[in-house]
Design an enzyme around this catalytic site. Structure first.
Site, PDB file in Angstrom:
ATOM      1  N   ASN A 210      14.042  -4.150   5.095  1.00 42.03           N
ATOM      2  CA  ASN A 210      13.030  -3.368   4.370  1.00 42.03           C
ATOM      3  C   ASN A 210      13.700  -2.559   3.268  1.00 42.03           C
ATOM      4  OD1 ASN A 210      10.107  -3.077   4.542  1.00 42.03           O
ATOM      5  ND2 ASN A 210      10.493  -0.893   4.715  1.00 42.03           N
TER       6      ASN A 210
ATOM      7  N   GLN B 122       0.997  -9.181   8.975  1.00 43.88           N
ATOM      8  CA  GLN B 122      -0.108  -8.247   8.705  1.00 43.88           C
ATOM      9  C   GLN B 122      -0.773  -8.628   7.393  1.00 43.88           C
ATOM     10  OE1 GLN B 122       1.424  -3.973   9.564  1.00 43.88           O
ATOM     11  NE2 GLN B 122       3.229  -5.224   9.295  1.00 43.88           N
TER      12      GLN B 122
ATOM     13  N   CYS C 105     -24.604 -14.065   1.740  1.00 40.65           N
ATOM     14  CA  CYS C 105     -24.684 -15.231   2.620  1.00 40.65           C
ATOM     15  C   CYS C 105     -25.705 -16.222   2.057  1.00 40.65           C
ATOM     16  CB  CYS C 105     -25.105 -14.763   4.007  1.00 40.65           C
ATOM     17  SG  CYS C 105     -25.420 -16.090   5.165  1.00 40.65           S
TER      18      CYS C 105
ATOM     19  N   PHE D 219       0.810  -1.226   0.000  1.00 42.18           N
ATOM     20  CA  PHE D 219       0.000   0.000   0.000  1.00 42.18           C
ATOM     21  C   PHE D 219       0.836   1.266   0.000  1.00 42.18           C
ATOM     22  CE2 PHE D 219      -4.119  -1.872   2.020  1.00 42.18           C
ATOM     23  CZ  PHE D 219      -4.378  -2.520   0.815  1.00 42.18           C
ATOM     24  N   ARG D 220       2.073   1.170   0.482  1.00 45.81           N
ATOM     25  CA  ARG D 220       2.786   2.426   0.716  1.00 45.81           C
ATOM     26  C   ARG D 220       3.998   2.658  -0.174  1.00 45.81           C
ATOM     27  NH1 ARG D 220       0.278   1.055   4.995  1.00 45.81           N
ATOM     28  NH2 ARG D 220      -0.972   2.568   6.114  1.00 45.81           N
TER      29      ARG D 220
ATOM     30  N   SER E 174       6.337  -1.204   6.500  1.00 48.33           N
ATOM     31  CA  SER E 174       6.676   0.212   6.666  1.00 48.33           C
ATOM     32  C   SER E 174       6.626   0.623   8.140  1.00 48.33           C
ATOM     33  CB  SER E 174       5.693   1.071   5.870  1.00 48.33           C
ATOM     34  OG  SER E 174       4.379   0.899   6.381  1.00 48.33           O
TER      35      SER E 174
ATOM     36  N   HIS F 142      -4.151  -9.168  10.905  1.00 49.48           N
ATOM     37  CA  HIS F 142      -5.196  -8.447  10.188  1.00 49.48           C
ATOM     38  C   HIS F 142      -6.177  -9.406   9.510  1.00 49.48           C
ATOM     39  CE1 HIS F 142      -2.426  -4.665   9.963  1.00 49.48           C
ATOM     40  NE2 HIS F 142      -2.907  -4.882  11.161  1.00 49.48           N
TER      41      HIS F 142
HETATM   42  P1  NAD Z   1       3.110  -1.235   3.650  1.00 50.03           P
HETATM   43  O1  NAD Z   1       2.546  -1.141   2.289  1.00 50.03           O
HETATM   44  O2  NAD Z   1       2.785  -0.185   4.628  1.00 50.03           O
HETATM   45  O3  NAD Z   1       4.685  -1.311   3.603  1.00 50.03           O
HETATM   46  C1  NAD Z   1       5.364  -2.245   2.874  1.00 50.03           C
HETATM   47  C2  NAD Z   1       6.842  -1.974   3.101  1.00 50.03           C
HETATM   48  O4  NAD Z   1       7.587  -3.012   2.493  1.00 50.03           O
HETATM   49  C3  NAD Z   1       7.322  -0.652   2.492  1.00 50.03           C
HETATM   50  O5  NAD Z   1       8.073   0.052   3.438  1.00 50.03           O
HETATM   51  C4  NAD Z   1       8.197  -1.088   1.293  1.00 50.03           C
HETATM   52  O6  NAD Z   1       9.311  -0.263   1.110  1.00 50.03           O
HETATM   53  C5  NAD Z   1       8.651  -2.449   1.737  1.00 50.03           C
HETATM   54  N1  NAD Z   1       8.881  -3.397   0.650  1.00 50.03           N
HETATM   55  C6  NAD Z   1       8.135  -3.586  -0.468  1.00 50.03           C
HETATM   56  N2  NAD Z   1       8.612  -4.632  -1.172  1.00 50.03           N
HETATM   57  C7  NAD Z   1       9.692  -5.092  -0.491  1.00 50.03           C
HETATM   58  C8  NAD Z   1      10.616  -6.151  -0.704  1.00 50.03           C
HETATM   59  N3  NAD Z   1      10.524  -6.957  -1.766  1.00 50.03           N
HETATM   60  N4  NAD Z   1      11.600  -6.342   0.210  1.00 50.03           N
HETATM   61  C9  NAD Z   1      11.719  -5.533   1.293  1.00 50.03           C
HETATM   62  N5  NAD Z   1      10.872  -4.519   1.546  1.00 50.03           N
HETATM   63  C10 NAD Z   1       9.868  -4.315   0.677  1.00 50.03           C
HETATM   64  O7  NAD Z   1       2.731  -2.660   4.182  1.00 50.03           O
HETATM   65  P2  NAD Z   1       2.376  -3.075   5.623  1.00 50.03           P
HETATM   66  O8  NAD Z   1       3.298  -2.430   6.606  1.00 50.03           O
HETATM   67  O9  NAD Z   1       2.238  -4.527   5.624  1.00 50.03           O
HETATM   68  O10 NAD Z   1       0.912  -2.422   5.847  1.00 50.03           O
HETATM   69  C11 NAD Z   1      -0.087  -2.435   4.847  1.00 50.03           C
HETATM   70  C12 NAD Z   1      -1.405  -2.964   5.357  1.00 50.03           C
HETATM   71  O11 NAD Z   1      -2.186  -3.357   4.249  1.00 50.03           O
HETATM   72  C13 NAD Z   1      -1.210  -4.179   6.178  1.00 50.03           C
HETATM   73  O12 NAD Z   1      -1.878  -3.940   7.340  1.00 50.03           O
HETATM   74  C14 NAD Z   1      -1.845  -5.344   5.419  1.00 50.03           C
HETATM   75  O13 NAD Z   1      -2.890  -5.892   6.190  1.00 50.03           O
HETATM   76  C15 NAD Z   1      -2.475  -4.749   4.199  1.00 50.03           C
HETATM   77  N6  NAD Z   1      -1.942  -5.293   2.911  1.00 50.03           N
HETATM   78  C16 NAD Z   1      -1.743  -6.633   2.785  1.00 50.03           C
HETATM   79  C17 NAD Z   1      -1.250  -7.150   1.599  1.00 50.03           C
HETATM   80  C18 NAD Z   1      -1.032  -8.643   1.488  1.00 50.03           C
HETATM   81  O14 NAD Z   1      -1.692  -9.413   2.169  1.00 50.03           O
HETATM   82  N7  NAD Z   1      -0.087  -9.091   0.655  1.00 50.03           N
HETATM   83  C19 NAD Z   1      -0.941  -6.303   0.524  1.00 50.03           C
HETATM   84  C20 NAD Z   1      -1.164  -4.924   0.695  1.00 50.03           C
HETATM   85  C21 NAD Z   1      -1.663  -4.442   1.904  1.00 50.03           C
HETATM   86 ZN    ZN Z   2     -26.069 -14.672   6.928  1.00 49.95          ZN
END
Ligand code: NAD
Ligand code: ZN
Length: 258
Positions: A222, A105, A156, A38-39, A198, A123
Site C-alpha cells: 500500500n 472491494q 426498469c 476514496f481516501r 486503506s 461490494h
Molecule cells: P480506499 O480509497 O479506502 O483506499 C485506497 C488505498 O490504496 C489508500 O490507502 C491509498 O494510499 C492506496 N493506494 C492508492 N493507489 C495506490 C497504488 N497505486 N498502489 C498502492 N496503494 C495505493 O479504498 P478501499 O480500501 O478499497 O475502500 C474504498 C471503498 O470504495 C471500497 O469499499 C470500494 O468498494 C469503493 N471504491 C471502489 C473503486 C473501484 O472499484 N475502483 C474506486 C473507489 C472506491
Molecule cells: Zn422493475
C-alpha cells in the site's frame, strides 16, 4: 540486493510455498488505471461532495437524481478504464497456481477483465443493475453505455422502478453469500496478499485481521500505512502496479529454476 528486492523475493517465496493463498484488493489497485480511490488526497472528482455521503443508500433512495449526477463522471472513468499491470500480475499469480482466490472491494470489474477467474466481489459490481420496485436484475453494460452518454436516472424496462447499480452503497448490507465465502477463505488461507486498500472499510478490513489471527502470513502492499502493518510478514510500501508485477516475475523465475 536492496531491501525492497529482498522483500519482493520473500513475498514471492511465501506465495510459491503457500498451500492456499488469497489476495485481497481495494481501490488502490485501480488508481493506476485512472480510477480515483476514496481516501487518498482528494482528487477533483470528490472536491464538491463527500463520496461517503452521496454514495449512501439513503442518498440514493431520497435523491436518485443527485446520486446519479454524482456517479456519472466516476462511471464514465470506469467505463473507459483498462486493467493495469497490478491486475495482470494478480491474474498471472492465479494462473501460476500461487493464488486460489481473489477477494476485492472494487466494483470496476477490472480483475475479471484482466483474467482473474476466482474473484469474490465483496461490494458487488457494475455487472448488473437491480430494480428497486420489482427486484428484477438487468445486465449492467447496456445501461452503463446509455448512462455515460445521457446521464439520466435509469429505470426498469418492466415496471419503471429506479434501477440501482448492484454495488454496495454506504449503509447497505453486503451480499451475505459472498461475505461468508470471503471470511471462510480468510480463515482457511495460510498467506494473504493485501494490496491497495486503506483497511478502513468494515467489515472488509477485518478479513486480513482474521486471516492473521488464524495463523496466515500477511503481505501488505500500500502507498500509505494501514492498521495491520505491524502484523505483516512482508510490508511493501509503494505502487501496486510496480510491486505486484515484480512479485509475479520473481515467482515465475523461481518456478523456471525449480
Ligand atoms: P480506499 O480509497 O479506502 O483506499 C485506497 C488505498 O490504496 C489508500 O490507502 C491509498 O494510499 C492506496 N493506494 C492508492 N493507489 C495506490 C497504488 N497505486 N498502489 C498502492 N496503494 C495505493 O479504498 P478501499 O480500501 O478499497 O475502500 C474504498 C471503498 O470504495 C471500497 O469499499 C470500494 O468498494 C469503493 N471504491 C471502489 C473503486 C473501484 O472499484 N475502483 C474506486 C473507489 C472506491
Ligand atoms: Zn422493475
Amino acid at each position: 540486493m536492496s531491501d525492497l528486492s529482498e522483500r519482493i523475493m520473500h513475498a514471492a517465496k511465501l506465495l510459491r510455498q503457500a498451500r492456499y493463498a488469497v489476495a485481497f484488493t481495494g481501490a488502490g489497485v485501480s488508481t493506476p488505471s485512472g480510477i480515483p480511490d476514496f481516501r487518498s488526497a482528494r482528487s477533483g472528482l470528490w472536491e464538491k461532495d463527500d463520496p461517503l455521503e452521496v454514495a449512501s443508500l439513503t442518498a440514493f433512495r431520497y435523491h436518485p437524481d443527485r446520486f446519479y449526477a454524482w456517479l456519472q463522471p466516476l462511471v464514465r472513468i470506469i467505463y473507459e478504464a483498462r486493467p493495469n499491470p497490478a491486475h495482470w500480475a494478480l491474474a498471472a499469480l492465479e494462473s501460476l497456481g500461487c493464488l486460489k482466490v481473489l477477494i476485492t472491494q472494487n466494483i470496476d470489474l477490472l480483475h475479471s477483465r484482466a483474467g482473474s477467474a476466482n474473484v469474490m466481489e465483496l461490494h458487488g459490481s457494475l455487472r448488473e443493475a437491480v430494480c428497486g420496485r420489482c427486484h428484477r436484475r438487468w445486465p449492467g453494460a447496456p445501461i452503463i453505455e446509455r448512462f455515460v452518454v445521457d446521464g439520466a436516472v435509469p429505470h426498469c424496462p418492466d415496471c419503471s422502478g429506479v434501477l440501482k447499480p448492484d454495488a454496495v452503497l454506504m449503509g447497505e448490507l453486503l451480499p451475505e453469500r459472498v461475505v461468508s465465502a470471503a471470511f471462510a477463505a480468510a480463515h482457511a488461507c495460510d498467506v494473504m496478499l493485501v494490496a491497495g486498500t486503506s483497511l478502513e472499510v468494515m467489515p472488509a478490513a477485518r478479513l486480513p485481521y482474521e486471516a492473521a489471527a488464524a495463523g496466515a502470513r500477511l503481505i501488505i502492499i500500500n502507498r500509505e500505512t494501514t492498521y495491520l502493518d505491524e502484523r505483516a510478514e512482508v510490508l511493501l510500501p509503494g505502487d501496486a502496479a510496480d510491486l505486484l508485477p515484480r512479485i509475479s516475475a520473481a515467482v515465475s523465475q523461481s518456478e523456471a529454476y525449480a
